[in-house]
Write an enzyme that holds these catalytic residues in place. Structure first.
Site, PDB file in Angstrom:
ATOM      1  N   ASP A   8       0.860  -1.187   0.000  1.00 16.29           N
ATOM      2  CA  ASP A   8       0.000   0.000   0.000  1.00 16.29           C
ATOM      3  C   ASP A   8       0.898   1.239   0.000  1.00 16.29           C
ATOM      4  OD1 ASP A   8       0.859   0.375   2.615  1.00 16.29           O
ATOM      5  OD2 ASP A   8      -1.128   0.193   3.522  1.00 16.29           O
ATOM      6  N   CYS A  65       2.785  -3.418   4.125  1.00 19.28           N
ATOM      7  CA  CYS A  65       2.055  -2.187   4.438  1.00 19.28           C
ATOM      8  C   CYS A  65       2.836  -1.476   5.537  1.00 19.28           C
ATOM      9  CB  CYS A  65       0.599  -2.469   4.794  1.00 19.28           C
ATOM     10  SG  CYS A  65       0.324  -3.510   6.240  1.00 19.28           S
ATOM     11  N   THR A  67       2.484  -1.774   8.935  1.00 20.10           N
ATOM     12  CA  THR A  67       2.833  -2.717   9.998  1.00 20.10           C
ATOM     13  C   THR A  67       2.923  -4.165   9.526  1.00 20.10           C
ATOM     14  OG1 THR A  67       0.491  -3.035  10.453  1.00 20.10           O
ATOM     15  CG2 THR A  67       1.622  -1.328  11.741  1.00 20.10           C
ATOM     16  N   HIS A  98       6.590 -25.120   9.211  1.00 18.36           N
ATOM     17  CA  HIS A  98       5.513 -25.719  10.001  1.00 18.36           C
ATOM     18  C   HIS A  98       4.121 -25.407   9.465  1.00 18.36           C
ATOM     19  CE1 HIS A  98       7.951 -26.262  13.990  1.00 18.36           C
ATOM     20  NE2 HIS A  98       8.663 -26.567  12.916  1.00 18.36           N
ATOM     21  N   ARG A 133       3.177 -34.712  11.168  1.00 13.98           N
ATOM     22  CA  ARG A 133       2.887 -33.814  12.295  1.00 13.98           C
ATOM     23  C   ARG A 133       2.354 -32.465  11.796  1.00 13.98           C
ATOM     24  NH1 ARG A 133       7.101 -30.809  15.753  1.00 13.98           N
ATOM     25  NH2 ARG A 133       8.536 -31.226  14.062  1.00 13.98           N
ATOM     26  N   HIS A 134       3.045 -31.873  10.844  1.00  9.89           N
ATOM     27  CA  HIS A 134       2.643 -30.555  10.356  1.00  9.89           C
ATOM     28  C   HIS A 134       1.467 -30.651   9.392  1.00  9.89           C
ATOM     29  CE1 HIS A 134       6.009 -29.015  12.433  1.00  9.89           C
ATOM     30  NE2 HIS A 134       6.903 -29.574  11.652  1.00  9.89           N
TER      31      HIS A 134
HETATM   32  C1  RB5 Z   1      -1.786   2.879   6.254  1.00  8.99           C
HETATM   33  O1  RB5 Z   1      -1.568   4.122   6.759  1.00  8.99           O
HETATM   34  C2  RB5 Z   1      -1.614   1.830   7.341  1.00  8.99           C
HETATM   35  O2  RB5 Z   1      -2.734   1.803   8.159  1.00  8.99           O
HETATM   36  C3  RB5 Z   1      -1.357   0.492   6.710  1.00  8.99           C
HETATM   37  O3  RB5 Z   1      -0.231   0.565   5.912  1.00  8.99           O
HETATM   38  C4  RB5 Z   1      -1.116  -0.698   7.609  1.00  8.99           C
HETATM   39  O4  RB5 Z   1      -0.153  -0.434   8.561  1.00  8.99           O
HETATM   40  C5  RB5 Z   1      -2.301  -1.340   8.182  1.00  8.99           C
HETATM   41  O5  RB5 Z   1      -2.222  -2.418   8.796  1.00  8.99           O
END
Ligand code: RB5
Length: 147
Positions: A8, A65, A67, A98, A133-134
């Protein structure tokens, strides 16, 4: 390997660096992500990569993205997708071994370029350890999709 990559607006620069890193290592990259200066929503970016995997046009996917969390939550809504959000190499390796993960997610606001490359290398170069197992657990996990 054919690897689909998406991002994104939080991650176009890191996406480009990761795509170049994959190509330098001999992979074919399908870049579905948005460009520098564009705005795009992570569920839409996740959809493009997941559909390529569902259609068999890519073997693995990488979604970036801010996070990695929104991408992984979105990707895991698609049938057949096992997405893992990782910020360290041990998890990136083990989720292949796994969980047979087929999409790696991480955050451009969480990891730098060096760690991103290490995550990708661990993910792409680790095979699924298809032991009983997996396999049993992965099959149980995927059966939840049909409930
Ligand atoms: C976009 O600003 C941000 O919310 C997105 O990149 C992401 O971190 C969402 O999980």
């Amino acid at each position: 390997m054919v690897i689909a990559i998406g991002n994104d607006h939080a991650a176009p620069e890191l996406k480009l660096a990761c795509a170049a890193h994959l190509e330098e290592n001999g992979h074919t990259v399908i870049d579905t992500g948005c460009a520098v200066g564009e705005k795009c929503d992570y569920p839409d970016a996740a959809r493009k990569v997941c559909e390529l995997i569902q259609q068999g046009k890519a073997q693995l996917g990488i979604l970036i993205c801010g996070t990695g969390i929104g991408m992984s939550m979105s990707a895991n809504k698609f049938k057949g997708i096992r997405a893992a959000c990782c910020s360290e190499v041990f998890s990136a390796r083990l989720t292949r071994e796994h969980n047979d993960a087929n999409v790696l997610c991480f955050g451009a606001r969480v990891v730098g370029e060096g760690t991103a490359f290490d995550l990708i290398d661990a993910f792409v170069n680790t095979p699924y350890s298809n032991g009983e197992r997996h396999a049993k657990r992965v099959a149980k996990m995927m059966a939840i999709e049909n409930e």
